[in-house]
Design a protein around this motif. Sequence first.
Motif, PDB file in Angstrom:
ATOM      1  N   ALA A   1       0.690  -1.279   0.131  1.00 13.44           N
ATOM      2  CA  ALA A   1      -0.037   0.117   0.128  1.00 13.44           C
ATOM      3  C   ALA A   1       0.933   1.271  -0.047  1.00 13.44           C
ATOM      4  N   THR A   2       1.853   1.090   0.608  1.00 20.80           N
ATOM      5  CA  THR A   2       2.795   2.418   0.852  1.00 20.80           C
ATOM      6  C   THR A   2       3.561   2.746  -0.635  1.00 20.80           C
ATOM      7  N   LEU A   3       3.990   1.538  -1.143  1.00 19.57           N
ATOM      8  CA  LEU A   3       4.201   1.934  -2.614  1.00 19.57           C
ATOM      9  C   LEU A   3       3.529   2.120  -3.523  1.00 19.57           C
ATOM     10  N   ALA A   4       2.308   1.824  -3.533  1.00 19.33           N
ATOM     11  CA  ALA A   4       1.129   2.177  -4.318  1.00 19.33           C
ATOM     12  C   ALA A   4       0.863   3.649  -4.131  1.00 19.33           C
ATOM     13  N   TYR A   5       1.063   4.072  -2.879  1.00 16.90           N
ATOM     14  CA  TYR A   5       0.816   5.651  -2.810  1.00 16.90           C
ATOM     15  C   TYR A   5       2.002   6.310  -3.261  1.00 16.90           C
ATOM     16  N   GLN A   6       3.183   5.838  -3.207  1.00 15.98           N
ATOM     17  CA  GLN A   6       4.210   6.490  -4.028  1.00 15.98           C
ATOM     18  C   GLN A   6       4.082   6.593  -5.362  1.00 15.98           C
ATOM     19  N   GLN A   7       3.556   5.442  -5.756  1.00 13.34           N
ATOM     20  CA  GLN A   7       3.324   5.422  -7.343  1.00 13.34           C
ATOM     21  C   GLN A   7       2.091   6.666  -7.993  1.00 13.34           C
ATOM     22  N   GLN A   8       1.244   6.793  -6.854  1.00 16.98           N
ATOM     23  CA  GLN A   8       0.419   8.002  -7.093  1.00 16.98           C
ATOM     24  C   GLN A   8       1.108   9.100  -7.231  1.00 16.98           C
ATOM     25  N   ILE A   9       2.271   9.594  -6.449  1.00 15.52           N
ATOM     26  CA  ILE A   9       2.725  10.547  -6.343  1.00 15.52           C
ATOM     27  C   ILE A   9       3.567  10.505  -7.725  1.00 15.52           C
ATOM     28  N   ALA A  10       4.418   9.526  -8.066  1.00 15.45           N
ATOM     29  CA  ALA A  10       5.058   9.529  -9.251  1.00 15.45           C
ATOM     30  C   ALA A  10       4.064   9.646 -10.385  1.00 15.45           C
ATOM     31  N   ASP A  11       2.989   9.216 -10.557  1.00 14.32           N
ATOM     32  CA  ASP A  11       2.191   9.317 -11.861  1.00 14.32           C
ATOM     33  C   ASP A  11       1.667  10.953 -12.039  1.00 14.32           C
ATOM     34  N   THR A  12       1.379  11.433 -10.687  1.00 15.18           N
ATOM     35  CA  THR A  12       1.239  12.822 -10.710  1.00 15.18           C
ATOM     36  C   THR A  12       2.125  13.657 -11.091  1.00 15.18           C
ATOM     37  N   PHE A  13       3.173  13.526 -10.972  1.00 17.27           N
ATOM     38  CA  PHE A  13       4.431  14.458 -11.283  1.00 17.27           C
ATOM     39  C   PHE A  13       4.730  14.183 -12.867  1.00 17.27           C
ATOM     40  N   SER A  14       4.362  12.824 -13.249  1.00 20.60           N
ATOM     41  CA  SER A  14       4.861  12.711 -14.597  1.00 20.60           C
ATOM     42  C   SER A  14       3.736  13.288 -15.512  1.00 20.60           C
ATOM     43  N   ALA A  15       2.431  13.199 -15.017  1.00 18.46           N
ATOM     44  CA  ALA A  15       1.343  13.848 -15.541  1.00 18.46           C
ATOM     45  C   ALA A  15       1.656  15.465 -15.708  1.00 18.46           C
ATOM     46  N   LEU A  16       2.431  15.889 -14.696  1.00 11.45           N
ATOM     47  CA  LEU A  16       2.534  17.531 -14.868  1.00 11.45           C
ATOM     48  C   LEU A  16       3.795  17.634 -15.673  1.00 11.45           C
ATOM     49  N   LYS A  17       4.400  16.661 -16.061  1.00  8.28           N
ATOM     50  CA  LYS A  17       5.822  16.639 -16.915  1.00  8.28           C
ATOM     51  C   LYS A  17       6.750  17.255 -16.075  1.00  8.28           C
ATOM     52  N   LEU A  18       6.646  16.874 -14.891  1.00  6.62           N
ATOM     53  CA  LEU A  18       7.849  17.453 -13.859  1.00  6.62           C
ATOM     54  C   LEU A  18       9.027  16.450 -13.719  1.00  6.62           C
ATOM     55  N   ILE A  19       8.598  15.122 -14.056  1.00  4.40           N
ATOM     56  CA  ILE A  19       9.911  14.105 -14.077  1.00  4.40           C
ATOM     57  C   ILE A  19       9.313  13.469 -15.693  1.00  4.40           C
ATOM     58  N   PRO A  20      10.442  13.082 -16.595  1.00  4.62           N
ATOM     59  CA  PRO A  20      10.167  12.528 -17.714  1.00  4.62           C
ATOM     60  C   PRO A  20       9.403  10.966 -17.747  1.00  4.62           C
ATOM     61  N   GLY A  21       8.588  10.827 -18.483  1.00  8.94           N
ATOM     62  CA  GLY A  21       7.704   9.682 -18.715  1.00  8.94           C
ATOM     63  C   GLY A  21       7.164   9.046 -17.481  1.00  8.94           C
ATOM     64  N   LYS A  22       7.258   7.534 -17.454  1.00  7.94           N
ATOM     65  CA  LYS A  22       6.696   6.871 -16.358  1.00  7.94           C
ATOM     66  C   LYS A  22       7.840   6.058 -15.505  1.00  7.94           C
ATOM     67  N   LEU A  23       7.570   6.138 -14.207  1.00 10.39           N
ATOM     68  CA  LEU A  23       8.538   5.074 -13.408  1.00 10.39           C
ATOM     69  C   LEU A  23       7.797   4.134 -12.584  1.00 10.39           C
ATOM     70  N   SER A  24       8.587   3.009 -12.287  1.00 11.30           N
ATOM     71  CA  SER A  24       7.815   1.988 -11.386  1.00 11.30           C
ATOM     72  C   SER A  24       8.362   2.100 -10.057  1.00 11.30           C
ATOM     73  N   VAL A  25       7.729   2.399  -9.117  1.00 11.38           N
ATOM     74  CA  VAL A  25       8.116   2.854  -7.629  1.00 11.38           C
ATOM     75  C   VAL A  25       8.477   1.489  -7.012  1.00 11.38           C
ATOM     76  N   VAL A  26       7.889   0.381  -7.433  1.00 12.69           N
ATOM     77  CA  VAL A  26       8.227  -0.996  -6.795  1.00 12.69           C
ATOM     78  C   VAL A  26       9.397  -1.413  -7.156  1.00 12.69           C
ATOM     79  N   ASP A  27      10.337  -0.615  -8.226  1.00 12.35           N
ATOM     80  CA  ASP A  27      11.739  -1.156  -8.547  1.00 12.35           C
ATOM     81  C   ASP A  27      12.423  -0.817  -7.226  1.00 12.35           C
ATOM     82  N   ALA A  28      12.338   0.223  -6.307  1.00  3.92           N
ATOM     83  CA  ALA A  28      13.190   0.654  -5.451  1.00  3.92           C
ATOM     84  C   ALA A  28      12.723  -0.051  -4.132  1.00  3.92           C
ATOM     85  N   ARG A  29      11.874  -1.248  -4.012  1.00  2.00           N
ATOM     86  CA  ARG A  29      11.533  -1.885  -2.786  1.00  2.00           C
ATOM     87  C   ARG A  29      12.717  -2.629  -2.393  1.00  2.00           C
ATOM     88  N   TRP A  30      13.029  -2.652  -1.229  1.00  2.00           N
ATOM     89  CA  TRP A  30      14.255  -3.643  -0.452  1.00  2.00           C
ATOM     90  C   TRP A  30      13.686  -4.954  -0.408  1.00  2.00           C
TER      91      TRP A  30
END
Length: 335
Positions: free
Chosen positions: A303-332
Amino acid sequence: MTTRKDSIDTRRRRLLHGAAAGLTGAALGGVLSPIAPFTGGSAHAQGDSKRIRIGYQKYGNFVVLKARGTLEKRLASEGVAVQWLEFPAGPQLLEGLNAGAVDVGTVGETPPIFAQAGRVDFVYIGNEPPAPRGEAIVVPQDSPIRTVAQLRGKKVAFNKGSNVHFLLVKALQQAGLTYADIEPVYLTPADARAAFVQGSVHAWVIWDPYLAAIERQANARTIANGDGLVRNTQYYVSARKFATAQPRLLNALLEEVNAVDSWGRDNVAEVASLLSPLVGLDAATLEVALKRTGYGVQPITDATLAYQQQIADTFSALKLIPGKLSVVDARWKTS
């Protein structure tokens, strides 16, 4: 000739420094000293079992942990040294991690998104409970603005790429507005406070302890905070190489942070007195901020990573980061 690697490195630096205003709900920029040059930090040292290098900011539980010295006492018997490195903000801390100068640090929910987009190789290792009331949209006490909907066409100051940037976007959505309906004014906290007090902007989106300070010192009025909108979560992150090689050290660190959290939750006044000379704010103001803080280290969940993914998608939509990213790739991955 510019190589592909040069292009990637340049883009990463641009992303991280562009988000440098995005503090992690932690550092007080107006009273922080510059980052000292790194010495001895290199990528090959990130698996060193004889020391752990911790990136911290002047406000937050790492400062309390450092002051109490409990981690040093725990690790001394094993011959492990603790090195503390101070940073003014989460993005710079993550840049230090990327440079091989830091093994672990604490940052807010947005800087890791920009770091991952900039290809910094880190993992999330834990988080504090949400603290949604620790950030808010404020206006002067005598302002006619009473609701977020009334921000249409108004100048709103905030740190670009910071936690409060996400709060602003969500608050506008709830009020039926879009990001394009306001005039964003990208300012650091010190400059934003000056603009707010002078009346150069109509509203300011800010986090604790700046929030507590402007409430107490200038009688600012909140028109929305994170309740029902955002979590305002603090994360613990580590260089992936170090996390893979030294899980035992990281678990020891998290256990000591949790112990400090438990003590701090029950001793707010003492924590405020401890932090006051370090951050340049009076203890009473810090008590207000500390009472809105989350306490207790929690494991990273789906659930935590899903929330971070929402943030990533928000900033991607605002074009503040390029393209899409997968937050789960940064899981320990601990096993």
